[in-house]
Each structure stands twice: as structure tokens, then as C-alpha cells.
Motif scaffolding. Structure first.
Motif, mmCIF file in Angstrom:
data_model
loop_
_atom_site.group_PDB
_atom_site.id
_atom_site.type_symbol
_atom_site.label_atom_id
_atom_site.label_comp_id
_atom_site.label_asym_id
_atom_site.label_seq_id
_atom_site.Cartn_x
_atom_site.Cartn_y
_atom_site.Cartn_z
ATOM 1 N N ARG A 38 40.123 19.485 35.348
ATOM 2 C CA ARG A 38 41.114 19.630 34.285
ATOM 3 C C ARG A 38 42.309 18.712 34.535
ATOM 4 N N GLY A 39 43.291 18.734 33.651
ATOM 5 C CA GLY A 39 44.496 17.941 33.837
ATOM 6 C C GLY A 39 44.343 16.523 33.329
ATOM 7 N N ARG A 40 45.241 15.647 33.787
ATOM 8 C CA ARG A 40 45.281 14.276 33.301
ATOM 9 C C ARG A 40 43.960 13.564 33.551
ATOM 10 N N MET A 41 43.481 12.869 32.537
ATOM 11 C CA MET A 41 42.146 12.268 32.548
ATOM 12 C C MET A 41 42.072 11.078 33.497
ATOM 13 N N SER A 42 40.915 10.920 34.119
ATOM 14 C CA SER A 42 40.556 9.720 34.883
ATOM 15 C C SER A 42 39.075 9.490 34.650
ATOM 16 N N GLY A 43 38.554 8.359 35.152
ATOM 17 C CA GLY A 43 37.145 8.068 34.943
ATOM 18 C C GLY A 43 36.232 9.110 35.571
ATOM 19 N N ARG A 44 36.515 9.492 36.830
ATOM 20 C CA ARG A 44 35.663 10.486 37.483
ATOM 21 C C ARG A 44 35.815 11.859 36.840
ATOM 22 N N LYS A 45 37.029 12.201 36.426
ATOM 23 C CA LYS A 45 37.208 13.485 35.738
ATOM 24 C C LYS A 45 36.423 13.525 34.432
ATOM 25 N N MET A 46 36.287 12.382 33.792
ATOM 26 C CA MET A 46 35.494 12.341 32.571
ATOM 27 C C MET A 46 34.033 12.681 32.871
ATOM 28 N N VAL A 47 33.522 12.190 34.014
ATOM 29 C CA VAL A 47 32.156 12.526 34.415
ATOM 30 C C VAL A 47 32.045 14.022 34.716
#
Length: 458
Positions: A38-47
Motif C-alpha cells: 500500500r501507500g505511494r506507488m513504485s514499480g515493485r509495489k505495482m507488481v
């Protein structure tokens, strides 16, 4: 997209899994993550969000155990539960790293997330809940799957071994080697590595290459985001490797390319070291070459976190928009996206996002490694400032069909990254994992010298 036909054993496994796993059966899944999805998006968080959304969308309940701080509210609907795991304390962290360096039986990346308290918490969760399988995030948390005793999916994201080998060969300093590890000891040690960092990365790359293959053989299913990297690991490990990228849902309607008010954008927060390094190199090396090639007036908007110290490191050619929540609307203001030279490998999320928003991608060839894109058809690739100047001149002069490139890129992105496509891939991944776990009594074939096999499921 290139199709790699699975070998007969994988095809039989998939058929058995589909027969054994009823679509309506809800599973309990334990997910161990290096960070809170959760929280601010990053590339790995998108995965990670793709995995979580796909699994809950299939009706499964997921317990997400994550390292680092909690960074978001509980999702609506109760399909997922979030628990924070404790990182190793400083003494344990130092001992883990020292043992990894001394014996080389595991990577430093794994050692830094190897916490006795976390192992105890996960063991207690498994003992007290009827989990069907465990899913681990990157090589860094693979040990939690290995020790779980449950069917296990290792989602490696990308091949860290290749990234480290590239950085070591280039003797390039990198301050974000170990992800988002926030231990005070790590913050003190990393700036002190200095000249020994390339040697450290070379050693770590070799250990990671071996561990990636070991994890691929030990897990019931291993997955990478990149089709090309999945094929490489499948050949090394002689195992089926799933190609499972991130899901990105694009907008239904787009403004015409010619009506967009601004030319070029760079997407990425400058608080992430590699983004700042890439832009500074672009500013120092490529901008003068563009000016020499007749493109002296190019202005680049930077979308992403940019503190004053980041802004001061770049020339006035860059304009800073800051972090933007409504990213689709922001990208639709621009006709092109610039992607400078980066560490090769993995999937560059920003390229997919730009493609879905009809923004023409001007990408350095290093950014296309593993992306399965076709230069000249759905992306404009460049290797030098001279190449980029020619592309910009062609776009401005109308000799490059920007509309056709943008359409082809959007079609490519939808076919590969639509959320419905990824949900079905995760349905298949779960089925393959459970099927492989049931057939553990059958020995797996080991790699033989000189025998190559592309054994990847797409």
C-alpha cells in the motif's frame, strides 16, 4: 509477444491442476513482502498490488506480512489482512551479513531480511491458520517460503544477479542496492562502501545467480516479470518459469497526440537514486549532443518527487511537477516520454504507463532489455544523443508517424498488462503451484552440461 510453448511435463501439470483446482474454491494464501504494497506507488509495489488484486479477485483470502512501516489503510471487503514483520536487529543484521560474506551460501540481499522474530511470527501464523500456499516477494524473502513446509510460489520480480553484474562491470556506485531496507545500520554502512562496492556487487552477483537457480528448483513455481528474463532463468534452472508482469489499467479515452500542449516528460521520483543518476547523466552527456544536433530547446518535465537538492543537481532544461496522484491525466499532457540509460533488465513500468496513455516512448536501448517491444513500430529506441536528436527532429517535422507508434504501443500494453489478463495468469500460477506440490515425490530433472531448454510459461 513471443510464445514459449511449455514442455510436455508442464502441459500435463497444468491440465492436472485445472482438473484438481475447482474455480470456486477459495484459498488461504500467506504473502511475505519486502515492503507494504500500500501507500505511494513504485514499480515493485505495482507488481505486488497486481498479485494481491488478482488473488483476491479470484476469491482467495490473502494475509500480507510485510517488512518496513505500514503505509496504507486496510482494503475494503476484508479479502486481505496486513501484518508488519520485524526486521533483524542491528546485531543480528551484522551477523547475518558477516556470515553471508564469509560462507557465500546465500546472498546479502537474503541475509538482510532474515529475521528470527519474523520467522517465529510466520511459523505461528502457519501453525494457527489453514493456509494453502505461501508466496514470497523477490529473492530477499525466499527463505520464508523454503522453511514454510507449504506449497510455495517465489515471485522474484527480476534477476538481481544480472543487475548487480551490470553495475559491477560499469563500476557504478549505487546507494539503493538492498531495496527499501531502513535499518539504521544500513544507512550508516552504505555511504562507507565507496571503492569496494563494485567488488562487493561482483561477489553478490555470483551468489545471486546461483541462489536464483536454487530457488527456482526448490519452489513449486517461480515467476519473473520479464518474458526474456523468465526464459534465461528457465534455461539455467531447467525448470518451468512463469512470466507474470504487473497489471496496469489504462484510460478508456485519450486526447489526440497533436493536441497535447507539452512535448517531453520524464516519469520517476528523484528520491530513488537510479532515477537521479540517470537524469544527471542525460543532462551532462545527452543534452549537449542534442544541442549539437540542432535540438537546443528541448524542455523536459519531471513527474515525481523532487526535493530542492535534487532540482539543484539538474540544469534549467528540466521542469519539476512533483508527485502526481492523477498520473493518467498528467501523462496525457505530453506527446513523448524520455527514458534515459538505465540498468538493463526487468520491466520498466513507466514505459507501459506511457504506452497506455498514448504517449510516444523515446527509450534508450538499455531500458528495452526484456520489454519485448519492437523499435520503430511501438517505441523509438536510441543509443546516443545523435540518435535521439534524429527522433526528435522527425517527430517535430512529421516524418515519424507518431500516431501509428502510439497506437501500436497501446495495443501491445493492453494485450500484455490488462488486469484481466494478469488475473488469469495468477489463476494459472496458483494451479501450477498446487499441482507441483502434489507431485513432489517425482524427482525433478537436473540441468546437464551443454543441454539448453527454454522452459517458460507466458
Amino acid at each position: 509477444m513471443t510464445q514459449h510453448a511449455p514442455p510436455p511435463t508442464a502441459a500435463a501439470s497444468l491440465a492436472a491442476a485445472n482438473a484438481a483446482l475447482a474455480p470456486e474454491r477459495a484459498l488461504r494464501i500467506l504473502m511475505v513482502c519486502t515492503r507494504d504494497p500500500r501507500g505511494r506507488m513504485s514499480g515493485r509495489k505495482m507488481v505486488l498490488r497486481t498479485i494481491l488484486g488478482s488473488l483476491t479477485g479470484l476469491g482467495h483470502h490473502v494475509t500480507v506480512c510485510h517488512f518496513g512501516s505500514s503505509s496504507g489503510p486496510e482494503p475494503v471487503g476484508g479479502a486481505a489482512t496486513f501484518l508488519r514483520l520485524p526486521l533483524p536487529r542491528s546485531r543480528e543484521l551484522a551477523l547475518n551479513a558477516a556470515l553471508a560474506l564469509a560462507f557465500g551460501d546465500r546472498s546479502i540481499n537474503e541475509a538482510l531480511y532474515d529475521s528470527r522474530r519474523a520467522h517465529r511470527m510466520i511459523a505461528e501464523l502457519i501453525a494457527g491458520n489453514d493456509y494453502d500456499l505461501v508466496l514470497t516477494d523477490m529473492i530477499r524473502t525466499a527463505g520464508y517460503g523454503e522453511r514454510s513446509g507449504l506449497p510455495w510460489i517465489a515471485d522474484l520480480d527480476d534477476l538481481l544477479s544480472a543487475r548487480y553484474a551490470h553495475l559491477a562491470e560499469a563500476a557504478r556506485r549505487e546507494d539503493n542496492l538492498f531495496g527499501y531496507h531502513q535499518a539504521p545500520l544500513m544507512r550508516r554502512v552504505m555511504p562507507l562502501l565507496g571503492r569496494v562496492q563494485p567488488l562487493m556487487m561482483r561477489l553478490e552477483a555470483g551468489i545471486l545467480a546461483r541462489r536464483e537457480a536454487e530457488v527456482a528448483r526448490a519452489a513449486d513455481l517461480v515467476s519473473l516479470v520479464s518474458e526474456a528474463e523468465a526464459a534465461r532463468l528457465a534455461r539455467r534452472a531447467e525448470r518451468v518459469v512463469a512470466d507474470t508482469p504487473m497489471a496496469i489499467e489504462g484510460p478508456a479515452e485519450l486526447p489526440e497526440l497533436g493536441a497535447r500542449p507539452e512535448e517531453a516528460v520524464f516519469l520517476g521520483g528523484l528520491d530513488y537514486g537510479p532515477n537521479l543518476v540517470a537524469l544527471r547523466r542525460f543532462d551532462r552527456e545527452v543534452m549537449p549532443a542534442l544541442a549539437a544536433g540542432g535540438i537546443a530547446d528541448l524542455a523536459v518535465s519531471v513527474v515525481g518527487v523532487a526535493e530542492e537538492r535534487h532540482r539543484a543537481a539538474l540544469s534549467p532544461a528540466f521542469r519539476f511537477r512533483g508527485y502526481v496522484e492523477a498520473l493518467d491525466a498528467e501523462l496525457q499532457r505530453y506527446r513523448w516520454m524520455l527514458v534515459p540509460e538505465v540498468t538493463p533488465g526487468g520491466i520498466k513500468t513507466k514505459i507501459i504507463t506511457a504506452a497506455l496513455n498514448g504517449t510516444v516512448v523515446l527509450a534508450h536501448v538499455s531500458a528495452l532489455d526484456g520489454m519485448a517491444m519492437a523499435p520503430g513500430r511501438n517505441v523509438l529506441a536510441w543509443d546516443s544523443g545523435v540518435d535521439l536528436a534524429a527522433h526528435v527532429a522527425g517527430l517535430r517535422g512529421g516524418t515519424v508517424d507518431a500516431e501509428a507508434i502510439a497506437r501500436a504501443a497501446r495495443d501491445w500494453a493492453i494485450a500484455r498488462h490488462d488486469p484481466v489478463v494478469l488475473r488469469e495468469r495468477w489463476r494459472r500460477n496458483v494451479a501450477l503451484c498446487l499441482s507441483d506440490a502434489r507431485s513432489r515425490a517425482v524427482p525433478r530433472p537436473r540441468a546437464t552440461r551443454g543441454h539448453a531448454l527454454t522452459n517458460v510459461i507466458v
